[in-house]
Design a protein around this motif. Structure first.
Motif, mmCIF file in Angstrom:
data_model
loop_
_atom_site.group_PDB
_atom_site.id
_atom_site.type_symbol
_atom_site.label_atom_id
_atom_site.label_comp_id
_atom_site.label_asym_id
_atom_site.label_seq_id
_atom_site.Cartn_x
_atom_site.Cartn_y
_atom_site.Cartn_z
ATOM 1 N N LEU A 1 0.833 -1.202 0.000
ATOM 2 C CA LEU A 1 0.000 0.000 0.000
ATOM 3 C C LEU A 1 0.867 1.250 0.000
ATOM 4 O O LEU A 1 1.920 1.280 0.640
ATOM 5 N N HIS A 4 -2.351 5.644 1.497
ATOM 6 C CA HIS A 4 -3.408 4.648 1.667
ATOM 7 C C HIS A 4 -3.402 4.051 3.070
ATOM 8 O O HIS A 4 -4.455 3.755 3.620
ATOM 9 N N HIS A 45 -13.410 5.302 0.163
ATOM 10 C CA HIS A 45 -12.088 5.313 -0.488
ATOM 11 C C HIS A 45 -11.937 4.074 -1.371
ATOM 12 O O HIS A 45 -11.198 3.146 -1.030
ATOM 13 N N VAL A 94 -8.397 2.638 -2.118
ATOM 14 C CA VAL A 94 -7.755 1.952 -0.992
ATOM 15 C C VAL A 94 -8.369 0.561 -0.841
ATOM 16 O O VAL A 94 -7.653 -0.428 -0.632
#
Length: 156
Positions: free
Chosen positions: A26, A30, A127, A130
């Motif tokens: 990530l 994020h 999100h 994400v």
């Protein structure tokens, strides 16, 4: 990282101990966005996190410690994987929306972060990029474990 809540978790994933872990899964921003959706869990040695056939479907991010993934058969308990910091576990039930295929027990005390299905739904709505990264991380982990015959049964 302005939000230090997940700094140690992000560091564990940046330099994972688990050889099957996906390095740098990530982006830093994020991790910051994910912070509000994860629940910290202090792991105590011997504690059972989830059991085979149970309907719990959370995804766990392991910051520190070790977790054994095993199943019970007529001969007793068979340990099929030892998961180390910097990886996820519980990915099969999370992705497949099905009961646990194995049990997870803490081998070495540490800390994990739990992402419940409810929190994931909220993450996806707020999100989506994400949430997509989380799904890709869990999918890549599942794919790696599926290729390893010794760990195939460890998919929880």
């Amino acid at each position: 990282m302005s939000n230090m809540r997940l700094a140690d978790l992000a560091a564990a994933f940046a330099a994972p101990l688990d050889p099957e872990a996906i390095s740098k899964p990530l982006a830093a921003n994020h991790w910051e966005l994910l912070a509000g959706f994860l629940t910290p869990t202090n792991l105590m040695e011997g504690e059972t996190l989830f059991q085979r056939y149970r309907d719990e479907r959370s995804l766990y991010f392991l910051e520190s410690g070790r977790v054994t993934i095993h199943y019970e058969n007529e001969k007793g308990t068979l340990r099929v994987a030892l998961v180390s910091s910097g990886t996820v576990f519980g990915e099969a039930s999370f992705l497949g929306n099905m009961p646990r295929q194995a049990s997870a027990q803490v081998a070495t005390a540490g800390r994990a972060w739990q992402l419940s299905r409810l929190k994931f739904t909220e993450l996806y709505q707020r999100h989506p990029s994400v949430a997509l990264d989380v799904v890709q991380l869990a999918s890549a982990t599942l794919a790696r474990r599926s290729r390893d015959a010794r760990r195939r049964r460890a998919i929880a």
